[in-house]
Design an enzyme around this catalytic site. Sequence first.
Site, PDB file in Angstrom:
ATOM      1  N   ALA A  70      95.626  73.774  46.870  1.00 50.65           N
ATOM      2  CA  ALA A  70      95.719  75.086  47.511  1.00 50.65           C
ATOM      3  C   ALA A  70      94.420  75.413  48.219  1.00 50.65           C
ATOM      4  O   ALA A  70      93.388  74.810  47.964  1.00 50.65           O
ATOM      5  CB  ALA A  70      96.040  76.138  46.460  1.00 50.65           C
ATOM      6  N   CYS A  71      94.509  76.379  49.117  1.00 48.86           N
ATOM      7  CA  CYS A  71      93.357  76.898  49.856  1.00 48.86           C
ATOM      8  C   CYS A  71      92.243  77.253  48.881  1.00 48.86           C
ATOM      9  O   CYS A  71      92.530  77.898  47.884  1.00 48.86           O
ATOM     10  CB  CYS A  71      93.799  78.133  50.633  1.00 48.86           C
ATOM     11  SG  CYS A  71      92.491  78.976  51.501  1.00 48.86           S
ATOM     12  N   PRO A  72      91.005  76.913  49.085  1.00 48.71           N
ATOM     13  CA  PRO A  72      90.410  76.277  50.277  1.00 48.71           C
ATOM     14  C   PRO A  72      90.239  74.766  50.143  1.00 48.71           C
ATOM     15  O   PRO A  72      89.512  74.179  50.923  1.00 48.71           O
ATOM     16  CB  PRO A  72      89.035  76.935  50.314  1.00 48.71           C
ATOM     17  CG  PRO A  72      88.651  77.046  48.861  1.00 48.71           C
ATOM     18  CD  PRO A  72      89.940  77.259  48.106  1.00 48.71           C
ATOM     19  N   MET A  73      90.886  74.145  49.164  1.00 46.09           N
ATOM     20  CA  MET A  73      90.577  72.738  48.881  1.00 46.09           C
ATOM     21  C   MET A  73      90.901  71.751  50.002  1.00 46.09           C
ATOM     22  O   MET A  73      90.108  70.839  50.236  1.00 46.09           O
ATOM     23  CB  MET A  73      91.253  72.300  47.573  1.00 46.09           C
ATOM     24  CG  MET A  73      90.602  72.893  46.344  1.00 46.09           C
ATOM     25  SD  MET A  73      88.808  72.877  46.440  1.00 46.09           S
ATOM     26  CE  MET A  73      88.519  71.129  46.293  1.00 46.09           C
TER      27      MET A  73
END
Lengths: 160, 75
Positions: free
Chosen positions: B13-16
């Site tokens: 998921a964001c920010p990964m």
Amino acid sequence: MTEQKKKTTIILFSGDYDKAMAAYIIANGAAAYDHEVTIFHTFWGLNALRKDEPLTLNKGFLEKMFAKMMPRGADKMGLSKMNFAGMGPKMIKQVIKKHNAMTLPQLIEMAQEQEVKLIACTMTMDLLGLQQEELLDGIDYAGVAAYLGDAEDGNVNLFI
Amino acid sequence: MNADKVLDAKGLACPMPIVKTKKAINDLQSGQVLEVHATDKGAKADLTAWAKSSGNELLNHEEENNVLKFWIKKG
């Protein structure tokens, strides 16, 4: 590639888990954008930097009270909405796990790994009775002038 | 399309996805191509904006069985 790196500066004033999560997601994103990123922690935002183990430090009565009443570390912070006396954070952590998102302590660790500069405001540390020994290793200590020095040539400035 | 390196960011998921892409690009030489696989719905907008701003080139992207694939050439 670029002659000078762009800068992102964030003031984390809030001690809410969700707001701190937003701040740290933006910080990690900005670091991936190759910005030089600073998070300036003041007031309740300082609690995100507290170590989670209890420490015996030489403190006055009021400072001890503050230390007891404030969350000890990022994982113990409450939500700005739907906190439900601590049930809210438990639920949101389950949802975070389900969606494979990152928890606040993981985001902070990732930020440190990406060399985001974490600053604790020394004046509010005094007000809240927090000492350097209680805060994470590898952070910086500064005041408003240091923040403004970073922010005046910043490209993104946020107050959370 | 040929890639010099493949990054599997599926399920993240964001920010990964963007953080991992940045790290992977750092290990490449200028002109080499990174292939990124992601399932985060925001990844398309995120990677497009990131590539533009960071001086890398998004060569192509496609969607296959709900997996978004991107090819980014290091600038």
